[in-house]
Design a protein around this motif. Structure first.
Motif, PDB file in Angstrom:
ATOM      1  N   ASN A  24      19.395  18.794  -8.938  1.00 57.51           N
ATOM      2  CA  ASN A  24      18.745  19.953  -9.211  1.00 57.51           C
ATOM      3  C   ASN A  24      19.237  20.762 -10.395  1.00 57.51           C
ATOM      4  N   GLN A 130      14.058  27.718  -0.567  1.00 57.23           N
ATOM      5  CA  GLN A 130      13.962  26.039  -0.895  1.00 57.23           C
ATOM      6  C   GLN A 130      12.737  25.908  -0.079  1.00 57.23           C
ATOM      7  N   LYS A 132       8.554  25.680   0.951  1.00 58.80           N
ATOM      8  CA  LYS A 132       7.193  25.995  -0.064  1.00 58.80           C
ATOM      9  C   LYS A 132       6.668  25.727   1.539  1.00 58.80           C
ATOM     10  N   GLU A 157      11.128  23.968  -3.230  1.00 57.06           N
ATOM     11  CA  GLU A 157      10.804  22.558  -3.734  1.00 57.06           C
ATOM     12  C   GLU A 157      10.483  21.625  -2.135  1.00 57.06           C
ATOM     13  N   ALA A 218      11.166  16.002  -3.260  1.00 54.39           N
ATOM     14  CA  ALA A 218      11.228  17.388  -3.554  1.00 54.39           C
ATOM     15  C   ALA A 218      12.416  17.998  -4.096  1.00 54.39           C
ATOM     16  N   LEU A 219      12.824  16.823  -4.738  1.00 56.81           N
ATOM     17  CA  LEU A 219      13.655  17.152  -6.056  1.00 56.81           C
ATOM     18  C   LEU A 219      13.935  16.415  -7.522  1.00 56.81           C
TER      19      LEU A 219
END
Ligand SMILES: Cc1cc2nc3c(=O)[nH]c(=O)nc-3n(C[C@H](O)[C@H](O)[C@H](O)COP(=O)(O)OP(=O)(O)OC[C@H]3O[C@@H](n4cnc5c(N)ncnc54)[C@H](O)[C@@H]3O)c2cc1C
Length: 582
Positions: A24, A130, A132, A157, A218-219
């Motif tokens: 990412n 990183q 959330k 993320e 997430a990524l």
């Protein structure tokens, strides 16, 4: 710049949390091409991966490597199943979703092992950036969800929070009160660098949609269609690193790409990298890839006919994992909901008045323990001087006066007609390794954590077990349970102390790994048994890194994924900043 689209700037092997953080971050630059090679497939709609109540369902399915460990010498040669994810998202697709970082002091100790710039404060930036964090609503707070201001991030993320499956009313208060009566204080937020005490933990999940939040969610999926410079090769296994015929001026080997094989085509193909090859295949596979590529210990590689091109005996060394077992009591209540209650105990909590005697016993044995570790390792893997220094460092950290580093974790799991406590020693002293035993890359390496190699680990686990029993005998928890189901008083008598042989034999019988294997490609000074430097670069190579749980310089008291994300984030930024290390 790379000559054509067949050549990538970076090839990343493994799409777990580490590999996908790298993919990412590196592919955010549209001028950089990134290839990710993953042996497993995507699992976007697999309910075993998405359902928040699904932990356990994916184990032993096609997305689990389900390795078998080497016979464990100190467990009567028993072999153990080693779960490990094989999917886009890696082991986060099958894991327990527990989001627990680490203890400040143990991350601060990483710097002293030859890793400038590695401290709790440095990782804290990444944990927050990183994350959330999804703030719990009033009902979740009443049931125990809690957090401290300033500890969490809101823009990252990795979604972290609590689901509606939260344990029903009353359990949190019951366990909190019992803990207080045991002298274990409530810790409102174990993710701020101090883990000790009784807490609830948050999960990696989307609290609104109620789905598990693995590394691919997430990524990867959010960027999958917007980054033409990111290439993902699924169902594809890397079999070895390819090397340039010429070395760098300092004699380091230079990687030019990787050899791959797909699940549908047995023919070996190659992918070329013009900048770096980054191994993120996890702590159980990245060392094997290095060894298959000629980086490792000649005494491991020679007998299977692999030529050593970089003599680095620490590859695959230092493997450590934790012992996991459960004590269970019958209860007249059918408890419902998903538990998230943890007690983190320090050495002082566990040993109380016996602490200083126990610490002296440990100090007196350190030389003997170091000698045992060396005797159990392949020739030239390590030395007694290195092992003595590492054991001493760990002993000082864990058994320091007023030390805060948790030594045992107790997870509380009330269920239908029972309350179970799953517990493990967090920082065992025993040490194993993971090494290939065949030139065939498809064959899994021999995974040998050497569980209970050193008697001190059995004693700590037994002392934690005694503490768990004391918990069950303490009000108000004591009023909610009846008989002990496991181990049961017939197996380990009620008054058995932690030196009792009955505990030892029960522990050896019930033994399971905790699936937190680390340090097999340790980030340390080379002369202290390091495989990679402070930027993840493999010693003796110009452009090969390892970035996954294997590079942790030491075991940690948290669960691994939060710290894998953070470690990978920090190294990714170092790559972007152009720091090649050394
Ligand atoms: C049963 C279980 C429960 C767990 N529960 C928790 C938990 O609740 N909370 C927590 O924080 N942690 C938990 N963990 C640990 C955590 O999930 C892992 O430590 C973490 O995912 C490791 O990340 P990684 O990137 O190092 O490796 P992995 O996530 O293992 O990713 C490595 C990837 O590389 C791929 N790969 C390997 N070899 C090759 C090759 N040669 N070619 C191509 N691809 C390859 C694999 O298929 C895999 O997808 C659990 C682990 C297990 C097994």
């Amino acid at each position: 710049t790379c000559p054509s689209h067949q050549v990538f700037n970076y090839i990343i092997v493994g799409a777990g949390p580490a590999g996908l953080v790298l993919a990412n971050k590196l592919s955010a630059n549209p001028n950089v091409t990134v290839a990710v090679i993953e042996a497993g497939d995507e699992q976007y709609t697999n309910p075993n991966v998405t359902r928040i109540d699904a932990f356990g369902l994916a184990l032993n399915t096609s997305i689990d490597w389900s390795y078998t460990s080497a016979p464990q010498k100190y467990l009567s040669d028993k072999t153990l199943t080693y779960y490990s994810g094989k999917a886009l998202g890696g082991t986060t697709t099958i894991n327990g979703m527990t989001y627990l970082r680490a203890e400040k002091g143990q991350i601060d100790a990483w710097e002293g092992l030859g890793n400038p710039g590695w401290s709790w404060d440095a990782l804290f930036k990444y944990y927050k950036e990183q994350e959330k964090f999804q703030v719990p609503d009033a009902e979740k707070v009443r049931n125990g969800a809690s957090f401290e201001e300033g500890v969490h991030g809101g823009k990252g993320e990795v979604k972290v929070g609590w689901s509606s499956l939260f344990m029903e009313d009353g359990v949190f208060e019951m366990l909190r009160e019992t803990s207080a009566n045991m002298g274990i204080a409530w810790n409102k937020d174990p993710n701020g660098g101090r883990m000790g005490g009784f807490s609830t933990w948050p999960f990696t999940l989307d609290a609104e949609k109620e789905i598990r939040w693995d590394a691919a969610r997430a990524l990867y999926y959010p960027i999958a269609h917007t980054r033409p410079n990111l290439y993902v090769f699924l169902n594809t296994t890397a079999t070895r690193i390819l090397w340039s015929d010429s070395k760098a001026t300092d004699g380091d080997v230079v990687a030019t790409g990787v050899e791959i094989v797909t699940s549908t085509n047995d023919t070996r193909q190659t992918l070329q990298a013009c900048e770096e090859v980054i191994l993120a295949a996890g702590s159980l596979r990245s060392p094997a890839l290095l060894e298959h590529s000629g980086i490792g210990n000649p005494s491991v590689l020679g007998p299977i006919g692999i030529e050593t091109i970089v003599d680095l005996p620490s590859v695959g060394a230092n493997l450590q994992d934790q012992p996991n077992m459960a004590i269970s009591y019958a209860s007249l209540t059918n408890w419902t909901g998903y538990p998230c209650f943890v007690s983190y105990l320090t050495a002082a909590d566990i040993f109380g008045a016996n602490l200083s005697a126990f610490t002296s016993e440990l100090s007196a044995n350190i030389s003997a323990y170091a000698a045992q570790i060396v005797a159990d390792a392949p020739e030239n893997e390590t030395t007694t001087a290195i092992e003595e220094a590492l054991l001493k460092l760990q002993a000082d950290l864990v058994f320091a006066e007023n030390g805060t580093v948790p030594l045992a974790e107790l997870l509380w799991a009330p269920g239908a007609g029972s309350i179970t406590c799953v517990f493990w020693t967090l920082l065992p002293f025993s040490k194993g390794n993971v090494h290939i035993t065949s030139p065939e890359a498809a064959q899994q390496p021999a995974i040998n954590p050497n569980f209970l190699q050193l008697p001190i680990d059995t004693l700590i686990q037994a002392a934690a077990a005694v503490k768990v029993r004391k918990y069950f005998a303490t009000a108000p928890l004591s009023s909610h349970v009846t008989v002990e189901v496991a181990p049961g008083l017939g197996v380990v008598p009620k008054d058995a102390g932690w030196r009792d042989e009955k505990w030892v034999s029960w522990i050896k019988q019930e033994y399971n790994p905790n699936y937190h294997p680390v340090s097999s490609a340790a980030m340390r000074r080379r002369e202290w048994g390091g495989v990679v430097d402070a930027n993840g670069m493999v010693y003796g190579s110009r452009n090969v890194r390892v970035v996954d749980a294997g590079v942790f310089p030491t075991q940690i008291s948290g669960h691994l994924s939060a710290s894998v994300y953070a470690v990978a984030g920090k190294i990714a930024d170092a790559i972007i900043a152009g720091k090649k290390g050394k």
